[in-house]
Design an enzyme around this catalytic site. Structure first.
Site, PDB file in Angstrom:
ATOM      1  CG  HIS A 172      -4.012   0.487   4.645  1.00 35.16           C
ATOM      2  ND1 HIS A 172      -3.501  -0.429   3.746  1.00 35.16           N
ATOM      3  CD2 HIS A 172      -5.031   1.112   3.998  1.00 35.16           C
ATOM      4  CE1 HIS A 172      -4.192  -0.368   2.614  1.00 35.16           C
ATOM      5  NE2 HIS A 172      -5.120   0.566   2.738  1.00 35.16           N
ATOM      6  CB  CYS A 213      -0.954  -0.002   1.187  1.00 36.95           C
ATOM      7  SG  CYS A 213      -0.143  -0.183   2.791  1.00 36.95           S
TER       8      CYS A 213
END
Length: 515
Positions: free
Chosen positions: A466, A163
């Protein structure tokens, strides 16, 4: 969390010995399905509706009406598996798990999920393709001013904690001048053998040493914003990253800012040596907007990287003993800004007491005069020894794209902690004139910048969490969460806890009012 602790989590959480029943689906969402390795129930991930995390949290609530047995105390529903990437995550450790039980139960679940996917694909390939095409079309339709338009944005598949790379790629793809330059470059082609004339698409199994970061970056940018697929897999680009950037090998979480700097530096170096047989000077001339006055050289000759992101700082150091002043000019591709210490107390959304930190506070802290501490004594050439001194930064030249990195991660004695403070930032009209060395020589519009992209880190630490990105495209804001792209609004963007901000220089328009 060490590997021993994670193994303990697996022992206490992985309970079923038969393959999971995916019909035992609790969440209605089809996005980001995660299967609990204790009870085999399926929930959506924390970045959809967060039902998988809630399932774990509910399991931690003590049982008040019944006395728990010793066996029940150990079953905590802490470990789950992504049904798409087959990666395993522990909520108690807040990290991905690479271990397995002695009986290899995690691998058995992974193989079962893979068999389900393969059998479904081979037995009903035509139906699945048709459904995907229909869902792709429907997911790309949205209402704008009462009329239906097509959502042309394309997501990037997560290849296993990638990510950090996806957020940077989506941000760079929305910087039009930078993106268009690479998309217009000629494609690399194989020159010999049966595949002569075909484009090269690298995979990790090829083992080719003659890889091109520029080419794979170009192909990735070309795949985005075409509107013919919901998500693109950047596997070929990631393979090249593994080959030329050893720091990013493996599937552990990485720092998005560090990756961006490595990426820009390597693109710059490769472009300096020419690309696909075309001299670097010819490549630069293809883009008429890159004038000589906008170039900033870093590590050699200028490229599109330095022409777009390159700026120049003036570093002034004054000896506090003899008053000798030293000036040095330093090129930069981005500015790393500290969040002032008075704002570093951890805040929640409902905590409004105390002053709010703004981007201007961070810029002022960066450019204010500061006295260097005992560990940073200045070697004064007049005194001929290290002395106490002051330091101040001025911006001598602003870049076309101003990249601002907020330093949210700080090392303590043993840990790298995150500063979770919200920093207010403008979406339009960031005025950089007061930070210039010679503001009188700048035009009325040349110091104004408008936001084009934001990278956000969700979570508590640099090694976990994330990354997602917000970016503006043709007047609309989008949220990029790996393969999922959604339309959003300016209010939502303004509330984000930014990690990296990309501002584009405003182009002067005759008769336009200053914001």
């Amino acid at each position: 969390m060490n590997s021993g602790a994670k193994t303990s989590c697996l022992k206490s959480s992985v309970r079923f010995y038969s393959p999971p029943n995916l019909n035992k689906k609790v969440c209605r969402s089809n996005k980001s399905p995660w299967v609990c390795l204790t009870c085999s129930s399926v929930h959506c991930g924390r970045y959809v509706n967060g039902h998988a995390k809630k399932h774990y949290e509910d399991a931690q609530i003590p049982m008040t009406n019944h006395k728990k047995t010793e066996k029940q105390e150990k079953v905590q529903h802490t470990v789950c598996m992504d049904c798409s990437s087959y990666s395993t995550y522990c909520y108690r450790c807040d990290d991905f798990v690479v271990n397995d039980t002695k009986l290899g139960l995690v691998q058995k679940v992974r193989e079962h999920l893979q068999n389900l996917e393969n059998s479904a694909f081979t037995s009903d390939r035509h139906r699945k393709r048709k459904l995907l095409e229909n869902s792709s079309l429907n997911s790309k339709l949205l209402k704008v001013n009462g009329s239906t338009t097509t959502l042309c944005a394309t997501g990037l598949r997560n290849l296993g904690n990638t990510c950090f790379m996806n957020a940077i790629l989506q941000s760079l793809s929305n910087i039009q001048q930078f993106c268009c330059y690479f998309k217009e470059l000629p494609a690399v082609e194989l020159r010999n053998g049966k595949t002569a004339g075909r484009r090269t698409y690298h995979t990790r199994s090829q083992g080719d040493n003659n890889v091109s970061l520029v080419e794979e970056f170009r192909k990735t940018l070309c795949a985005l914003w075409q509107g013919n697929q919901t998500a693109f897999s950047p596997e070929s680009l990631f393979y090249v990253v593994w080959k030329i950037m050893p720091n990013f090998r493996g599937y552990q979480q990485q720092d998005a800012h560090e990756f961006m700097r490595y990426l820009l530096d390597h693109l710059h170096l490769e472009l300096q040596g020419g690309f696909n047989g075309v001299p670097r000077s010819v490549i630069l001339q293809e883009n008429s907007n890159l004038s000589a006055s906008n170039k900033c050289c870093i590590n050699g000759a200028s490229t599109v990287v330095t022409a777009i992101f390159g700026g120049i700082l003036q570093n002034e150091v004054n000896c506090l003993i003899c008053g000798t002043e030293s000036r040095k000019f330093d090129p930069f591709l981005d500015l790393s800004l500290d969040i002032p210490s008075q704002f570093r107390n951890k805040r929640t959304k409902n905590q409004e007491s105390g002053p709010m930190c703004t981007l201007r506070d961070c810029l002022r802290s960066f450019t204010d005069l500061e006295e260097l501490d005992e560990t940073e004594l200045y070697m004064c050439h007049k005194c001929k020894k290290k002395q106490k001194s002051t330091k101040k930064f001025w911006i001598q030249k602003l870049p076309k794209v101003l990249c601002l990195h907020l330093k949210r991660f700080h090392w303590t004695a043993y840990l790298r902690n995150k500063v979770d403070t919200y920093v207010e930032f403008p979406l339009r009209g960031l005025d950089m004139k007061c930070y210039l060395l010679e503001p009188e020589n700048s035009g009325p519009e040349s110091c104004l910048y408008d936001l084009v992209a934001v990278v956000v880190h969700h979570g508590s630490g640099v090694g976990s969490g994330h990354y997602t990105a917000y970016a503006a495209h043709e007047g609309r804001w989008f949220h990029f969460n790996d393969s999922t792209v959604t339309l959003t609004d300016e209010e939502t963007v303004g509330k984000a806890k930014a990690y990296i901000l990309f501002y584009v220089e405003r182009q002067a328009k005759p008769g336009a009012e200053k914001l």
